[in-house]
Design a protein around this motif. Structure first.
Motif, short mmCIF file in Angstrom:
data_model
loop_
_atom_site.label_atom_id
_atom_site.label_comp_id
_atom_site.label_asym_id
_atom_site.label_seq_id
_atom_site.Cartn_x
_atom_site.Cartn_y
_atom_site.Cartn_z
N PHE A 33 36.71 48.66 41.67
CA PHE A 33 35.59 48.66 40.71
C PHE A 33 35.22 47.22 40.36
O PHE A 33 34.04 46.85 40.36
CB PHE A 33 35.99 49.43 39.45
CG PHE A 33 34.90 49.53 38.41
CD1 PHE A 33 34.14 50.68 38.30
CD2 PHE A 33 34.63 48.48 37.53
CE1 PHE A 33 33.13 50.79 37.34
CE2 PHE A 33 33.63 48.57 36.58
CZ PHE A 33 32.87 49.73 36.49
N ALA A 34 36.23 46.40 40.07
CA ALA A 34 35.99 45.01 39.66
C ALA A 34 35.34 44.21 40.78
O ALA A 34 34.45 43.38 40.54
CB ALA A 34 37.30 44.35 39.22
N ILE A 35 35.77 44.44 42.03
CA ILE A 35 35.21 43.70 43.16
C ILE A 35 33.74 44.05 43.36
O ILE A 35 32.89 43.17 43.53
CB ILE A 35 36.02 43.98 44.45
CG1 ILE A 35 37.41 43.36 44.34
CG2 ILE A 35 35.28 43.44 45.68
CD1 ILE A 35 38.33 43.70 45.50
N VAL A 36 33.41 45.34 43.34
CA VAL A 36 32.01 45.76 43.53
C VAL A 36 31.16 45.26 42.36
O VAL A 36 30.03 44.78 42.56
CB VAL A 36 31.92 47.29 43.67
CG1 VAL A 36 30.46 47.75 43.62
CG2 VAL A 36 32.57 47.74 44.97
N ALA A 79 28.37 49.50 40.85
CA ALA A 79 27.19 48.91 41.50
C ALA A 79 26.00 48.90 40.56
O ALA A 79 25.23 47.92 40.52
CB ALA A 79 26.87 49.68 42.78
N ILE A 80 25.81 49.97 39.80
CA ILE A 80 24.68 50.04 38.86
C ILE A 80 24.85 49.06 37.71
O ILE A 80 23.92 48.30 37.38
CB ILE A 80 24.53 51.48 38.31
CG1 ILE A 80 24.07 52.43 39.42
CG2 ILE A 80 23.53 51.50 37.15
CD1 ILE A 80 24.08 53.89 39.01
N THR A 81 26.03 49.05 37.11
CA THR A 81 26.25 48.15 35.97
C THR A 81 26.26 46.70 36.41
O THR A 81 25.78 45.82 35.69
CB THR A 81 27.55 48.50 35.23
OG1 THR A 81 28.66 48.48 36.17
CG2 THR A 81 27.47 49.86 34.58
N GLY A 82 26.80 46.42 37.60
CA GLY A 82 26.80 45.06 38.11
C GLY A 82 25.39 44.53 38.27
O GLY A 82 25.05 43.43 37.81
#
Length: 220
Positions: A33-36, A79-82
């Motif tokens: 999660f953190a990487i994406v 991906a959305i929040t990033g």
């Protein structure tokens, strides 16, 4: 998880993910999660292995070491929040990014993505999901360009769903086939080239038209 192990995961995800799953179990979901999130949300991390990561994680889902619905849900959210965070940073900085020298921004990548965005508009947010580096800068440029938040989110959510589901499920069904597993890096490079090819061709055509217009004195 030690820093060296995290770096090894980032640089050699196809070899290290299995051993990390065996040692850390569910904690690996948080790492992925953190990487994406970082690759899509922070312009200083365009080198993170988004495409490869999703494909390999899908292969581990097929082997029973990870849960596919949980993985897809978490990574879509990442991906959305990033992208949203990246957009908001770009919106806050605004056009100053083109007149100030920010050390933490790759100027060449920024200019390339801005040109891409000018050519393709909102659909850049979807297309860019498949293009390393541009994927990281696209939401930032959307914010700088003051795209409306609602319109951005439409493309953002669509792109995240297509990107995550397609690559995870591709890994799920094909990642454990020996010839694919043994030549994954080559396949990823070919896939990137295939995705970038039409975009590069369109940019060349556009450049050619502008060049001809300048020579003939016609304004496009």
């Amino acid at each position: 998880m030690e820093l060296t192990q995290l770096l090894d995961l980032v640089l050699h995800v196809d070899k290290s993910l299995g051993s990390l799953l065996a040692v850390y179990g569910p904690l690996v979901y948080a790492v992925l999660f953190a990487i994406v999130f970082a690759e899509t949300g922070l312009v200083v991390f365009p080198f993170l292995p988004g495409d490869t990561l999703l494909f390999i994680a899908g292969a581990f889902c097929a082997s029973g070491m990870m849960n596919a619905p949980l993985l897809i849900t978490l990574l879509v959210v990442a991906a959305i929040t990033g992208n949203t965070v990246n957009y908001l940073i770009g919106r806050a900085i605004g056009t100053r990014v083109f007149t100030h020298d920010y050390r933490w921004i790759d100027r060449a990548a920024l200019e390339k993505t801005h040109a891409f965005f000018e050519s393709h508009g909102g659909k850049t947010i979807v297309i860019a999901r498949w293009l390393p580096v541009i994927r990281t800068f696209a939401p930032f440029v959307a914010g700088v360009s003051a795209m409306s938040f609602g319109r951005f989110q439409l493309f953002n959510v669509t792109g995240a769903l297509l990107w995550v589901v397609t690559l995870v499920m591709a890994g799920y069904y094909f990642g454990n086939i020996p010839i694919i597993r043994d030549h994954l890096n080559t396949i990823v490079l070919v896939g990137v080239a295939a995705a970038a090819g039409p975009v590069a061709l369109a940019a060349l055509v556009r450049f050619g038209r502008k060049l001809r217009a300048r020579k003939s004195g016609v304004q496009l």
